[in-house]
Design a protein around this motif. Sequence first.
Motif, PDB file in Angstrom:
ATOM      1  N   LEU A 122     -70.495 -73.332  63.360  1.00  0.00           N
ATOM      2  CA  LEU A 122     -72.013 -73.360  62.914  1.00  0.00           C
ATOM      3  C   LEU A 122     -72.552 -74.905  62.917  1.00  0.00           C
ATOM      4  CD1 LEU A 122     -70.994 -71.548  59.588  1.00  0.00           C
ATOM      5  CD2 LEU A 122     -72.103 -70.367  61.524  1.00  0.00           C
ATOM      6  N   LYS A 123     -73.756 -74.783  63.796  1.00  0.00           N
ATOM      7  CA  LYS A 123     -74.447 -76.101  64.023  1.00  0.00           C
ATOM      8  C   LYS A 123     -75.509 -76.493  63.340  1.00  0.00           C
ATOM      9  CE  LYS A 123     -74.369 -73.894  68.053  1.00  0.00           C
ATOM     10  NZ  LYS A 123     -74.593 -73.805  69.545  1.00  0.00           N
ATOM     11  N   ASP A 124     -75.313 -77.795  62.746  1.00  0.00           N
ATOM     12  CA  ASP A 124     -76.344 -78.410  62.116  1.00  0.00           C
ATOM     13  C   ASP A 124     -76.996 -77.513  60.546  1.00  0.00           C
ATOM     14  OD1 ASP A 124     -76.563 -80.646  63.642  1.00  0.00           O
ATOM     15  OD2 ASP A 124     -77.676 -79.564  65.056  1.00  0.00           O
ATOM     16  N   VAL A 125     -75.919 -76.901  59.854  1.00  0.00           N
ATOM     17  CA  VAL A 125     -76.349 -76.230  58.942  1.00  0.00           C
ATOM     18  C   VAL A 125     -76.847 -76.927  57.672  1.00  0.00           C
ATOM     19  CG1 VAL A 125     -75.143 -74.627  57.287  1.00  0.00           C
ATOM     20  CG2 VAL A 125     -74.414 -74.664  59.279  1.00  0.00           C
ATOM     21  N   GLN A 126     -78.008 -76.489  57.291  1.00  0.00           N
ATOM     22  CA  GLN A 126     -78.731 -77.137  56.051  1.00  0.00           C
ATOM     23  C   GLN A 126     -78.248 -76.732  54.726  1.00  0.00           C
ATOM     24  OE1 GLN A 126     -82.785 -77.399  56.383  1.00  0.00           O
ATOM     25  NE2 GLN A 126     -82.830 -78.035  58.323  1.00  0.00           N
ATOM     26  N   LEU A 127     -77.273 -77.273  54.250  1.00  0.00           N
ATOM     27  CA  LEU A 127     -76.404 -76.684  52.918  1.00  0.00           C
ATOM     28  C   LEU A 127     -77.613 -76.886  51.714  1.00  0.00           C
ATOM     29  CD1 LEU A 127     -72.779 -78.389  53.242  1.00  0.00           C
ATOM     30  CD2 LEU A 127     -73.605 -75.986  53.756  1.00  0.00           C
ATOM     31  N   ASP A 128     -78.323 -77.462  52.020  1.00  0.00           N
ATOM     32  CA  ASP A 128     -79.377 -77.341  50.865  1.00  0.00           C
ATOM     33  C   ASP A 128     -80.375 -76.103  51.029  1.00  0.00           C
ATOM     34  OD1 ASP A 128     -80.753 -78.189  52.951  1.00  0.00           O
ATOM     35  OD2 ASP A 128     -81.716 -80.075  52.115  1.00  0.00           O
ATOM     36  N   SER A 129     -80.021 -75.296  52.094  1.00  0.00           N
ATOM     37  CA  SER A 129     -80.773 -74.127  52.057  1.00  0.00           C
ATOM     38  C   SER A 129     -80.166 -72.894  51.633  1.00  0.00           C
ATOM     39  CB  SER A 129     -81.340 -73.992  53.622  1.00  0.00           C
ATOM     40  OG  SER A 129     -81.583 -72.622  54.077  1.00  0.00           O
ATOM     41  N   LEU A 130     -80.655 -72.231  50.424  1.00  0.00           N
ATOM     42  CA  LEU A 130     -79.996 -71.269  50.007  1.00  0.00           C
ATOM     43  C   LEU A 130     -79.734 -70.137  51.359  1.00  0.00           C
ATOM     44  CD1 LEU A 130     -78.565 -69.716  47.779  1.00  0.00           C
ATOM     45  CD2 LEU A 130     -80.855 -69.039  47.039  1.00  0.00           C
TER      46      LEU A 130
END
Length: 451
Positions: free
Chosen positions: A331-339
Amino acid sequence: MPTSNCTYGLRELLVKVLKRNTKRIDQSSGDEISEMASVTKEDRISSLPWDVLDGILVRLPLKEVVRTSILSSGWRRHKWTGISQFVIDDKCIPSRISDKVARWKSIMEILRQVQLHHTGPIEKFKLAAYCRPDHSDLDQWIHFLADKGLKEFILQEFDTIKRFNLPFCLFSCPLLNRLELFGCRIKPSSEAIGFKSLVNLHLNEVCVTGGTLEWLVINSPVLERLTLLNIDHQIVLRIGNTNLKYLKVDSNFDDIYLENSPSLACVDIGLRARVIPRLFGSEGGKLIRVIGCLHAIKKLSLSSAILAFLGNNGVPDKLPALLPHLSVLELKDVQLDSLTEVLVCVCIFRSAPNLEELHLSVASTTVYYRPAADFLITKLSNHYFEQLKVAKIRAVQNVQTETILIQLLLAHSPVLKRMTIVHYGSRIFPTEVLEQSVPASKDVEIFNLCV
């Protein structure tokens, strides 16, 4: 360099390549060939069978192959033009020539000699030189190759002002098994679409309609590998081929359908930009339609933008059909602040019971988004990564959501062997956080790095 010394060097080079790559010659013949390095009056290289010579020459850089014309009188008569493979790269062009148009003219001097003197098949042609091809020259050359038993045709990156129209004759090459195109426009007549022997198709900066691409894939029955990079226009990708095993997409598209490719084992999907999908389905429809149908998948790679795309209209807790063969997930460049992205990640986690490797890179952010963190805790607190052996989390920013994910992975992976945490900054991931964690695996090694 004197001619005699140059000839000696080429003979030595030919002998070394022959010894390493040719199994058709027995030991006694090999001994005779070795004597060529010291024999200057006899020309024994030319007496070798042509298939043996061709096997040697195709393993040499083309520039060296051309230089073999000085070996003997027989070689001066364009023997080198008879080889079955031609790789045109920067080494074929004199270093003093820097102009892109002039570099192409230098290449055409070689190709014209081949056209004038070549006999027999040409199985492979590769253009990988920084130049600006003349479209009429390139078109003429492809027509020449089409009648030569072509098996591999490769156009890599070159300078282009407008797209080159791929001639129809290439679609009539019955033996073509590898096709790599750059800077082209594919617009064949309907009866010409498809390659019966094509195994590997690679398109980069190519102009093609969604319908043409769909039929091209369908009508290439033995196709195993498909790579689509920077397709000119956003199109709907419909990938349907029962034999296809590898798919890589790194481009913008409106939507993607993979239901009719049951053999896909390795899939890498990236979107070049975040787009609002134009096509919508039922709740969770995209994720189920694109990922849920990959029943043979072993390795899956997804970018941040495709995670957002897949979660656009709802995400189920788990896919209706599990992914039992999925062992490697990237999983590349996941935005963990995106639900939305977190929802998709967790859904895939819960649908892959035999996951062995997880490689996750985190997008640069300093934002703590509580709904995403709470969801991780809620959904993963009762989920165990039963087969996970390797976990690597890159670009960690010390945001609380990252900490929660790392602690959950450690606490819920009973056979974990190696956890690697890569912090992009001046400090490593806080060691006290790791000390507070209780790993489920007694054998786990934790590598806490800073780059």
